[in-house]
Write a protein that holds these residues in place. Structure first.
Motif, PDB file in Angstrom:
ATOM      1  N   ALA A  52      -2.085  -3.005   8.788  1.00 59.85           N
ATOM      2  CA  ALA A  52      -2.425  -2.984   7.359  1.00 59.85           C
ATOM      3  C   ALA A  52      -1.380  -3.782   6.600  1.00 59.85           C
ATOM      4  O   ALA A  52      -0.175  -3.588   6.830  1.00 59.85           O
ATOM      5  N   THR A 178      -5.524   5.832   4.596  1.00 58.42           N
ATOM      6  CA  THR A 178      -5.228   4.408   4.699  1.00 58.42           C
ATOM      7  C   THR A 178      -6.158   3.796   5.740  1.00 58.42           C
ATOM      8  O   THR A 178      -6.389   4.384   6.787  1.00 58.42           O
ATOM      9  N   GLY A 179      -6.702   2.619   5.443  1.00 59.49           N
ATOM     10  CA  GLY A 179      -7.574   1.971   6.405  1.00 59.49           C
ATOM     11  C   GLY A 179      -8.697   1.224   5.731  1.00 59.49           C
ATOM     12  O   GLY A 179      -8.712   1.047   4.511  1.00 59.49           O
ATOM     13  N   SER A 180      -9.666   0.815   6.527  1.00 63.01           N
ATOM     14  CA  SER A 180     -10.761  -0.001   6.012  1.00 63.01           C
ATOM     15  C   SER A 180     -11.795   0.821   5.250  1.00 63.01           C
ATOM     16  O   SER A 180     -12.506   0.288   4.395  1.00 63.01           O
ATOM     17  N   ASN A 183      -8.682   3.765   1.372  1.00 66.60           N
ATOM     18  CA  ASN A 183      -7.333   3.211   1.315  1.00 66.60           C
ATOM     19  C   ASN A 183      -6.713   3.545  -0.040  1.00 66.60           C
ATOM     20  O   ASN A 183      -7.056   2.936  -1.048  1.00 66.60           O
ATOM     21  N   LYS A 185      -3.391   3.825  -2.358  1.00 70.68           N
ATOM     22  CA  LYS A 185      -2.025   3.331  -2.488  1.00 70.68           C
ATOM     23  C   LYS A 185      -1.170   4.338  -3.259  1.00 70.68           C
ATOM     24  O   LYS A 185      -1.643   4.951  -4.223  1.00 70.68           O
TER      25      LYS A 185
END
Length: 233
Positions: A52, A178-180, A183, A185
């Protein structure tokens, strides 16, 4: 052979973007003499994939990339060869073999969560009252908000994307989706919290460090991307 490399990124290197980091590692692999594999065709390129991208201005103690190799060397020697090519602020922490055909073979695809540590550079800003407000904010059963996407705006519940959190010595710890697929932040969480108080803070007012990245095990627990591999003897 597929190898998963864990590295840290800190200091002045936090201002180097993802694409420049990719080019940096491509040169480092060539100089190190490691037998990295290349794609086929008219424009061959090194077979590297990152788990990532890390945002500019963030540091990390747990970044990952997967590479394909021809002939291998042991984990310790590989780390030594690569660290000899690293600039100040980047350090190779481990090199571990991943079974090519397993479901754990693609770090980007299996990434599910990441740990972050956040603190305000001005300690007076995140005072006792602010800490109590943050605890109340995170303690809600739902945290509805709106997030901008490429297709417009989307309503989300932050609560579903925050797996763990804590505060210690003025530092905020968060484990976030977190990931495709999902996600989240850490700066968005802080921004949403401050907006609930009618306050604002620039990213430059925060120090954010990514601590680790995880895949999700069959039992629902999280396992670090590093622990999915094994040392190369």
């Amino acid at each position: 052979m597929k190898v998963r490399i864990k590295f840290s990124k800190k200091g002045i290197m936090k201002f180097i973007g993802h694409l420049d980091m990719m080019r940096y590692f491509q040169k480092a692999f060539r100089r190190s003499g490691i037998d990295i594999s290349y794609s086929q065709g008219f424009s061959p390129h090194q077979l590297i994939s990152f788990a990532a991208p890390l945002g500019v201005g963030l540091t990390s103690r747990g970044e990952y990339m997967d590479i394909m190799m021809g002939t291998g060397t042991n984990s310790r020697k590989m780390a030594e060869l690569l660290n000899a090519q690293m600039v100040e602020g980047v350090e190779i922490l481990s090199c571990r073999q991943i079974e090519d055909e397993t479901k754990h073979s693609n770090a980007m695809a299996i990434l599910a969560a990441a740990d972050y540590e956040v603190f305000f550079k001005d300690p007076d800003f995140f005072d006792r009252d602010m800490e109590m407000s943050f605890r109340a904010f995170m303690g809600q059963s739902h945290i509805p908000t709106v997030r901008k996407t490429k297709k417009g705006q989307r309503e989300i519940d932050l609560k579903n994307l925050i797996y763990k959190w804590d505060i210690k010595d003025g530092h905020i710890f968060m484990r976030l989706a977190t990931g495709s697929v999902d996600n989240l932040k850490p700066e968005f969480v802080i921004e949403t919290f401050l907006q609930s108080l009618g306050k604002n803070a620039e990213l430059s007012a925060l120090d954010i460090c990514r601590l680790e990245m995880y895949a999700k095990a069959e039992d629902g627990s999280f396992i670090s991307l590093e622990d999915l591999g094994k040392d190369i003897p």
